[in-house]
Design a protein around this motif. Structure first.
Motif, PDB file in Angstrom:
ATOM      1  N   LYS A 140       0.856  -1.185   0.000  1.00 41.28           N
ATOM      2  CA  LYS A 140       0.000   0.000   0.000  1.00 41.28           C
ATOM      3  C   LYS A 140       0.896   1.241   0.000  1.00 41.28           C
ATOM      4  CE  LYS A 140      -3.819   2.185   2.520  1.00 41.28           C
ATOM      5  NZ  LYS A 140      -4.686   2.134   3.737  1.00 41.28           N
ATOM      6  N   ASP A 141       0.571   2.189  -0.854  1.00 38.16           N
ATOM      7  CA  ASP A 141       1.266   3.483  -0.879  1.00 38.16           C
ATOM      8  C   ASP A 141       2.787   3.336  -0.933  1.00 38.16           C
ATOM      9  OD1 ASP A 141      -1.266   4.517  -0.686  1.00 38.16           O
ATOM     10  OD2 ASP A 141      -1.095   5.120   1.411  1.00 38.16           O
ATOM     11  N   ASN A 142       3.265   2.501  -1.841  1.00 35.79           N
ATOM     12  CA  ASN A 142       4.701   2.288  -2.037  1.00 35.79           C
ATOM     13  C   ASN A 142       5.406   1.660  -0.839  1.00 35.79           C
ATOM     14  OD1 ASN A 142       4.675   3.322  -4.665  1.00 35.79           O
ATOM     15  ND2 ASN A 142       5.015   5.420  -3.944  1.00 35.79           N
ATOM     16  N   ILE A 143       4.642   1.094   0.068  1.00 39.87           N
ATOM     17  CA  ILE A 143       5.215   0.357   1.191  1.00 39.87           C
ATOM     18  C   ILE A 143       4.710  -1.076   1.109  1.00 39.87           C
ATOM     19  CG2 ILE A 143       5.385   0.141   3.703  1.00 39.87           C
ATOM     20  CD1 ILE A 143       4.941   3.150   3.889  1.00 39.87           C
ATOM     21  N   SER A 144       5.633  -2.041   1.184  1.00 40.01           N
ATOM     22  CA  SER A 144       5.236  -3.442   1.082  1.00 40.01           C
ATOM     23  C   SER A 144       5.865  -4.257   2.199  1.00 40.01           C
ATOM     24  CB  SER A 144       5.634  -4.020  -0.288  1.00 40.01           C
ATOM     25  OG  SER A 144       7.040  -4.011  -0.434  1.00 40.01           O
ATOM     26  N   VAL A 145       5.201  -5.380   2.504  1.00 40.01           N
ATOM     27  CA  VAL A 145       5.701  -6.313   3.519  1.00 40.01           C
ATOM     28  C   VAL A 145       5.631  -7.720   2.934  1.00 40.01           C
ATOM     29  CG1 VAL A 145       5.485  -7.203   5.867  1.00 40.01           C
ATOM     30  CG2 VAL A 145       4.819  -4.830   5.362  1.00 40.01           C
ATOM     31  N   TYR A 146       6.771  -8.403   2.942  1.00 35.10           N
ATOM     32  CA  TYR A 146       6.809  -9.795   2.501  1.00 35.10           C
ATOM     33  C   TYR A 146       6.951 -10.694   3.723  1.00 35.10           C
ATOM     34  CZ  TYR A 146       8.633 -14.251   0.906  1.00 35.10           C
ATOM     35  OH  TYR A 146       8.828 -15.586   0.714  1.00 35.10           O
ATOM     36  N   VAL A 147       6.041 -11.674   3.824  1.00 35.89           N
ATOM     37  CA  VAL A 147       6.028 -12.614   4.940  1.00 35.89           C
ATOM     38  C   VAL A 147       6.268 -14.017   4.388  1.00 35.89           C
ATOM     39  CG1 VAL A 147       4.698 -13.547   6.866  1.00 35.89           C
ATOM     40  CG2 VAL A 147       4.385 -11.151   6.184  1.00 35.89           C
ATOM     41  N   PRO A 148       7.392 -14.654   4.708  1.00 36.66           N
ATOM     42  CA  PRO A 148       7.621 -16.016   4.214  1.00 36.66           C
ATOM     43  C   PRO A 148       6.719 -17.010   4.927  1.00 36.66           C
ATOM     44  CG  PRO A 148       9.366 -15.385   5.722  1.00 36.66           C
ATOM     45  CD  PRO A 148       8.501 -14.168   5.534  1.00 36.66           C
ATOM     46  N   GLU A 149       6.598 -18.201   4.356  1.00 38.57           N
ATOM     47  CA  GLU A 149       5.791 -19.230   5.002  1.00 38.57           C
ATOM     48  C   GLU A 149       6.391 -19.587   6.361  1.00 38.57           C
ATOM     49  OE1 GLU A 149       7.905 -23.082   2.796  1.00 38.57           O
ATOM     50  OE2 GLU A 149       5.871 -22.465   2.251  1.00 38.57           O
ATOM     51  N   ASN A 150       5.519 -19.896   7.306  1.00 38.37           N
ATOM     52  CA  ASN A 150       5.900 -20.292   8.668  1.00 38.37           C
ATOM     53  C   ASN A 150       6.681 -19.211   9.407  1.00 38.37           C
ATOM     54  OD1 ASN A 150       4.764 -22.975   8.512  1.00 38.37           O
ATOM     55  ND2 ASN A 150       6.503 -23.530   7.207  1.00 38.37           N
ATOM     56  N   ALA A 151       6.440 -17.961   9.043  1.00 37.47           N
ATOM     57  CA  ALA A 151       7.035 -16.867   9.808  1.00 37.47           C
ATOM     58  C   ALA A 151       6.313 -16.665  11.132  1.00 37.47           C
ATOM     59  CB  ALA A 151       7.007 -15.572   9.002  1.00 37.47           C
ATOM     60  N   PHE A 152       5.073 -17.180  11.219  1.00 38.74           N
ATOM     61  CA  PHE A 152       4.287 -17.085  12.446  1.00 38.74           C
ATOM     62  C   PHE A 152       3.822 -18.474  12.851  1.00 38.74           C
ATOM     63  CE2 PHE A 152       4.020 -12.995  10.350  1.00 38.74           C
ATOM     64  CZ  PHE A 152       4.246 -12.108  11.385  1.00 38.74           C
ATOM     65  N   TYR A 153       3.429 -18.608  14.110  1.00 37.89           N
ATOM     66  CA  TYR A 153       3.060 -19.921  14.634  1.00 37.89           C
ATOM     67  C   TYR A 153       1.604 -20.275  14.351  1.00 37.89           C
ATOM     68  CZ  TYR A 153       7.397 -18.932  17.058  1.00 37.89           C
ATOM     69  OH  TYR A 153       8.690 -18.603  17.328  1.00 37.89           O
ATOM     70  N   ASP A 154       0.742 -19.267  14.319  1.00 42.74           N
ATOM     71  CA  ASP A 154      -0.688 -19.493  14.117  1.00 42.74           C
ATOM     72  C   ASP A 154      -1.235 -18.428  13.168  1.00 42.74           C
ATOM     73  OD1 ASP A 154      -1.031 -21.631  16.206  1.00 42.74           O
ATOM     74  OD2 ASP A 154      -0.444 -19.990  17.525  1.00 42.74           O
ATOM     75  N   ASP A 155      -2.413 -18.684  12.595  1.00 44.19           N
ATOM     76  CA  ASP A 155      -3.124 -17.672  11.811  1.00 44.19           C
ATOM     77  C   ASP A 155      -3.634 -16.585  12.766  1.00 44.19           C
ATOM     78  OD1 ASP A 155      -2.687 -19.498   9.808  1.00 44.19           O
ATOM     79  OD2 ASP A 155      -4.773 -20.163   9.676  1.00 44.19           O
ATOM     80  N   PHE A 156      -3.755 -15.348  12.261  1.00 43.23           N
ATOM     81  CA  PHE A 156      -4.287 -14.293  13.127  1.00 43.23           C
ATOM     82  C   PHE A 156      -4.821 -13.153  12.273  1.00 43.23           C
ATOM     83  CE2 PHE A 156       0.165 -13.346  12.406  1.00 43.23           C
ATOM     84  CZ  PHE A 156       0.214 -11.969  12.231  1.00 43.23           C
ATOM     85  N   ASN A 157      -5.668 -12.341  12.894  1.00 45.35           N
ATOM     86  CA  ASN A 157      -6.172 -11.136  12.246  1.00 45.35           C
ATOM     87  C   ASN A 157      -5.104 -10.062  12.291  1.00 45.35           C
ATOM     88  OD1 ASN A 157      -8.828 -12.481  13.591  1.00 45.35           O
ATOM     89  ND2 ASN A 157      -9.305 -11.491  11.637  1.00 45.35           N
ATOM     90  N   LEU A 158      -4.834  -9.457  11.132  1.00 42.58           N
ATOM     91  CA  LEU A 158      -3.673  -8.593  10.975  1.00 42.58           C
ATOM     92  C   LEU A 158      -4.058  -7.139  10.773  1.00 42.58           C
ATOM     93  CD1 LEU A 158      -0.565  -8.253  10.359  1.00 42.58           C
ATOM     94  CD2 LEU A 158      -1.195  -8.606   7.954  1.00 42.58           C
ATOM     95  N   ASP A 159      -3.400  -6.266  11.530  1.00 39.32           N
ATOM     96  CA  ASP A 159      -3.484  -4.829  11.288  1.00 39.32           C
ATOM     97  C   ASP A 159      -2.451  -4.463  10.228  1.00 39.32           C
ATOM     98  OD1 ASP A 159      -5.305  -3.855  13.575  1.00 39.32           O
ATOM     99  OD2 ASP A 159      -3.800  -5.055  14.628  1.00 39.32           O
TER     100      ASP A 159
END
Length: 561
Positions: A372-391
């Motif tokens: 969004k707005d020239n800012i990006s976030v890449y999250v690799p697989e298994n970067a977190f332990y569980d699924d969650f609602n994200l801000d």
């Protein structure tokens, strides 16, 4: 010198014949542990034993068995000055936070530091270069690196796999008698899903407990419907009643059926960050208390977890009562039990769980990209332990990505693209900062033109920041122009306000000299015994550079006869 030689046979219920015997203590004082194997630390399990050194530095450190020094690592951080000895029995011992090495070993280190022109070095001597015999003095105890006080960090590792193994298996429990049972500080109960517990709550809650005459604990009754789980905040005293060390083993039973078990026997270093899923990370971030969960929501590959049923989650049923018994052990077999009565009961939820209004759902098992707005976030697989609602939000150049109480297992990559409105000089001083209130925290940032990226392991708020302020050099320990014949060291303090110290170099009469850096005291120290001065006038130059390549130079001179 006191000398402790011992065998493993019959020492403890947890000893196993697979571990070799005949080691001596690395210290010639009675052993007292300020840190136990597997103890819960920041982002990792403690990989060895911390041995107290009577609050002083300079105690002799001995090779515990024959072998050769196979690795030496000198760093301002971590283990500080560390020596690794490979033994012919398939194990390597590690000695950390050393003040300095002894004799030929110290000469070997200094020679390499001067060759590389660096305080921080790492060396891998061959079997014939630095052989040692059992009982040789290899070093002196210290307080270097990330140490919080003088002590010796001591480890056993499997030489081939590099898995770290509890040193008590090798007989060190015989040198450090432990008669103290584990203690309990807190219990948490977790309603899972839509379950409700006794206080009409769908939120995790602390439950009260009392210590019984026999030293065990009985908790208040938990009335619940549906699925629930537990966590404990507990510690062991190890060698004296004032220590607060980690537990060795926990078994949890529901009506006599084993539901969850862990044992701190050995682990690989690539597992150690799983600590953040082993504990209630949210409570730790908020209260700095480590509650060890006796359950998990999604299976994960942590080898200290030995057995479980239903992932440790209890599914209460109508017209049923239960006893949840938690057994806490230290390595010596001292045991404390916790009894939690559970009863099925139906209540309407008056305290409901918080439903996240975050518009995104992060699926932890797959890679994710957000932009969004020239800012990006890449999250690799298994970067977190569980699924969650994200801000995920971008507002006035500030990225909000998740909340700090959500643990991150792997690096995620944040990128600010097509940055406009900055001069080349400003771009060269720009980095991606974590925004913590009004404080900015530096993240190592890669720049390509006007694109900036950083790998982070904490969620929260991020923005671009600039650092154009050079480091400080101050608190010089000599007066310019004085004769320093009676002085042993040259020292200065260094600091940087924002991006942090990157490099430091010192020159005496134009030649590079070694200055050791202690980030805890912010000091650079040169030992005049290195013999790099000349008779008469000596010109000193120190150059300190921060991570944004802002630099400060200090120049002075002194005399030596």
């Amino acid at each position: 010198m006191l000398r402790y030689i011992f065998l493993l046979i019959g020492l403890c219920a947890y000893s196993q014949s697979e571990y070799p015997s005949g080691f001596i203590s690395p210290l010639d004082i009675p052993l007292d542990f300020s840190g136990s194997f597997g103890e819960l630390r920041s982002n990792h399990f403690h990989s060895g034993l911390d041995m107290k050194t009577n609050a002083v530095e300079g105690l002799k450190v001995f090779a515990v068995a024959d072998g050769y020094i196979s690795r030496i690592k000198i760093s301002p951080f971590g283990y500080g000055k560390a020596i690794y000895i490979t033994h012919p029995n398939g194990y390597t011992t590690v000695y950390g936070h050393l003040q300095k090495a002894n004799g030929a070993i110290e000469e070997y280190i200094k020679k390499e530091q001067y060759r590389q022109k660096s305080f921080g070095v790492e060396m891998f001597p061959g079997p014939a270069e630095l052989p040692v015999k059992q009982g040789d003095v290899i070093a002196f105890s210290g307080n270097t690196g990330g140490s919080g006080g003088p002590h010796l960090h001591f480890e056993f590792r499997e030489t081939k796999s590099e898995r770290t193994v509890n040193p008590l298996y090798f007989g060190f429990n015989k040198l450090a008698p432990d008669k103290y049972k584990p203690d309990l500080q807190g219990i948490m109960v977790y309603p899972m899903g839509d379950s409700v517990i006794a206080n009409s709550s769908q939120k995790p809650s602390r439950i009260s407990f009392l210590k019984q005459v026999d030293g065990n604990y009985k908790a208040e009754k938990v009335v619940a419907n549906g699925k629930i789980a537990f966590a404990i905040n507990a510690y062991d005293h190890c060698t004296n009643p004032y220590n607060k060390n980690g537990l060795f083993k926990v078994n949890a039973y529901l009506n006599g059926v084993l539901y969850y078990s862990f044992e701190l026997d050995k682990f690989a270093f690539n597992e150690t960050r799983y600590l953040n899923n082993f504990i209630d990370y949210g409570i730790y971030k908020d209260k700095k208390q480590r509650f060890q969960k006796l359950f998990y929501e999604t299976p994960y590959p942590l080898s200290i977890l030995k057995q479980n049923k239903n992932n440790g989650v209890i599914n209460t049923q109508p017209n049923s009562t239960y006893t949840f018994r938690i057994e806490m052990f230290d390595f010596h077999g001292n045991q404390t039990n916790i009894f939690i009565p559970i009863e099925y009961g139906v209540e309407d939820a008056k305290i409901t769980k918080e439903e996240s209004s975050a518009p995104y759902v992060l699926k932890s098992k797959i890679e994710n990209n957000y932009e969004k707005d020239n800012i990006s976030v890449y999250v690799p697989e298994n970067a977190f332990y569980d699924d969650f609602n994200l801000d995920f939000e971008v507002k006035e150049g500030v990225l909000t990505f998740g909340k700090p109480e959500i643990p991150v297992h792997k690096n995620i990559t944040i990128t600010f693209s097509n940055v406009e409105g900055l001069s080349e000089e400003e771009l060269s001083k720009t980095f991606i900062a974590t925004l913590d209130g009004h404080q900015l925290e530096y993240n190592g940032t890669l720049r390509k033109g006007n694109v900036f990226s950083a790998k982070v392991r904490e969620l929260g708020m991020f923005k671009l920041a600039q650092d154009s302020v050079p480091p400080r050099i101050y608190n010089v320990n000599f007066v310019e122009g004085r004769n320093l014949n009676k002085q042993n060291t040259l020292s200065v303090s260094i600091s940087d306000k924002l991006s942090g110290i990157d490099t430091y170099n010192a020159y005496l009469n134009g030649e590079w000299i070694l200055m050791e850096y202690d980030y805890k005291t912010k000091k650079l120290i040169h030992q005049l015994s290195d013999g790099k001065f000349v008779s008469g006038r000596n010109d000193l130059k120190i150059i300190v550079t921060d991570n944004m390549q802002n630099s400060t130079t200090f120049e002075s001179y002194f005399f030596m006869n």
